[in-house]
Design a protein around this motif. Sequence first.
Motif, PDB file in Angstrom:
ATOM      1  N   GLN A  24       0.871  -1.173   0.117  1.00 35.90           N
ATOM      2  CA  GLN A  24      -0.086  -0.104   0.011  1.00 35.90           C
ATOM      3  C   GLN A  24       0.715   1.295   0.116  1.00 35.90           C
ATOM      4  O   GLN A  24       0.348   2.156  -0.766  1.00 35.90           O
ATOM      5  N   LYS A  27       2.338   2.161  -3.608  1.00 35.82           N
ATOM      6  CA  LYS A  27       1.376   2.551  -4.517  1.00 35.82           C
ATOM      7  C   LYS A  27       1.503   4.361  -4.783  1.00 35.82           C
ATOM      8  O   LYS A  27       1.455   4.944  -3.776  1.00 35.82           O
ATOM      9  N   GLN A  34      -9.084   4.557  -5.042  1.00 33.98           N
ATOM     10  CA  GLN A  34      -9.067   3.180  -4.449  1.00 33.98           C
ATOM     11  C   GLN A  34      -9.760   2.917  -3.313  1.00 33.98           C
ATOM     12  O   GLN A  34     -10.464   2.044  -3.330  1.00 33.98           O
ATOM     13  N   ILE A 281       3.445  -0.323 -14.514  1.00 28.07           N
ATOM     14  CA  ILE A 281       3.405  -1.194 -13.274  1.00 28.07           C
ATOM     15  C   ILE A 281       4.221  -0.562 -12.199  1.00 28.07           C
ATOM     16  O   ILE A 281       4.003  -0.787 -10.908  1.00 28.07           O
ATOM     17  N   PHE A 284       2.450   1.283  -9.228  1.00 28.16           N
ATOM     18  CA  PHE A 284       1.715   0.549  -8.118  1.00 28.16           C
ATOM     19  C   PHE A 284       3.234  -0.344  -7.279  1.00 28.16           C
ATOM     20  O   PHE A 284       2.736  -1.299  -6.390  1.00 28.16           O
ATOM     21  N   LEU A 286       5.131  -2.543  -8.387  1.00 28.44           N
ATOM     22  CA  LEU A 286       5.323  -3.867  -9.255  1.00 28.44           C
ATOM     23  C   LEU A 286       6.513  -3.664  -9.768  1.00 28.44           C
ATOM     24  O   LEU A 286       6.978  -2.927 -10.766  1.00 28.44           O
ATOM     25  N   LEU A 383      -0.195  -1.791 -16.350  1.00 29.50           N
ATOM     26  CA  LEU A 383      -0.947  -2.767 -15.788  1.00 29.50           C
ATOM     27  C   LEU A 383      -2.011  -3.365 -16.339  1.00 29.50           C
ATOM     28  O   LEU A 383      -2.081  -4.540 -16.208  1.00 29.50           O
ATOM     29  N   ASP A 416      -0.928 -10.165  -6.642  1.00 29.95           N
ATOM     30  CA  ASP A 416      -0.325  -8.894  -6.669  1.00 29.95           C
ATOM     31  C   ASP A 416      -1.287  -7.650  -7.319  1.00 29.95           C
ATOM     32  O   ASP A 416      -1.511  -6.847  -6.961  1.00 29.95           O
ATOM     33  N   SER A 419      -4.323  -7.005  -5.661  1.00 27.03           N
ATOM     34  CA  SER A 419      -4.176  -6.321  -4.564  1.00 27.03           C
ATOM     35  C   SER A 419      -4.099  -4.803  -4.944  1.00 27.03           C
ATOM     36  O   SER A 419      -4.314  -3.535  -4.018  1.00 27.03           O
ATOM     37  N   CYS A 420      -4.114  -4.380  -6.312  1.00 31.99           N
ATOM     38  CA  CYS A 420      -3.759  -2.961  -6.811  1.00 31.99           C
ATOM     39  C   CYS A 420      -5.135  -2.167  -6.766  1.00 31.99           C
ATOM     40  O   CYS A 420      -5.138  -0.913  -7.077  1.00 31.99           O
TER      41      CYS A 420
END
Length: 443
Positions: A24, A27, A34, A281, A284, A286, A383, A416, A419-420
Amino acid sequence: MAQVQEEKGSSKLANCDDYFETIQSRKKLPYSLQESLTAAFARIPVSSFPEVPGGKVVEIPADTSIGDAVKILSECNILSAPVTNPDAEGSLDWRNCYLGIVDYSAIILWVLETAELAAVALSTGSATATGVGAGAVGALGAVALGATGPAAVAGLTVAAVGAAVAGGIAADKGMGKDASTAADALGEDFYKVLLQEEPFKSTKVRSILKSFRWAPFLPVATHSSMLSVLLLLSKYRMRNVPVIETGKPYMKNFITQSAVIHGLKECKGRDWFDCISGRPISDFGLPFMSYNEVITVESDELILEAFKRMKDNQVGGLPVIEGPQRKIVGNVSIRDIRHLLLKPGLFSNFRQLTAKDFINTLTSTQESGNVVTPITCKPDALLGNVIEILASKAVHRVYVVAAEDDAVVGVITLRDVISCFIFEPPSYFEDYFGFSAKEMLNQ
């Protein structure tokens, strides 16, 4: 999933909260968006999620052999299935009707433990003509050392098992203490021991089920919210969520991580989805793990070692790499164990079977589909592109590789991606499930 516009991540969870908080904090998604998505998913009932294909959940009776269970999972192209209790006919309580869930991870554990037992048995004695009552070797040693007839099918008796366990001291001296050593020692007889001789041929699914503290699994009700499902599949690391209809004993639906990703893909074109999916990505955080945290297997390592590494690290797949630059040359998934168990004729020389040999054999016989081909993306991928790949390729992970040399620098999983889109509101699961949910997940 489609209602979001209108309404407008069995095993222990090590450091789960810290992991999710890290996600979290990394991000860059606007909190207001969100927060709106989390609130929207909290209002969508589970009953609105599409049912499994055909409208009937694939179930496996507890008395099914492991070999037949692998066939069912493979033919239905699924990773897991609920296990029904043959003794609960007529019961109206779902707790009696189901014993748990069987999946490829449980099957791999069984294969590895079987191989380890074989290794210990081989290393602690010598076979006799009967193969039974021969100390630690017993029937396993008889098969591996060439005994035939009744000696080969006599089974691993209680005495032999006890002796094999007691003989662990000898195994620890390097005579054969792990699954890889067992495969090497057994050579071409490995599959004969696993699948053709007793007691392994008749081993039932019920004997390898994952154990649960209070119930066969943690289901949600049809009136529960989709936010609960998304959190269970992401933060709380469940691979699937059974859906039970209140007052009925049988499973209504079986929601998997893959199904959620397919649902997200269908939301393309909606403002909220396009806003998120159009970001790289990296926005986030990632991939969440650094390159040196990615679990890998070298192409010249035994394929059985790859499966052992999946089991030990509780991951569903590994990139096959070569050289100091960690260039990706293939992928091995947890479901690939089905090829070893269902098509042993392809891999008769198990003694020399490396990850690269395994991949090459499947590729040359067109057995692999897109499973062993590494699915990758670059660090600047969007993403939405990753979601498209996961859904269209029916894979569970995308490996992030360096733009210049295809070196593995990270991995993005279904969990993963889920969770975004959401976060867990304070005290959410205490309100919905009470403390029992987290207690079960952390057992």
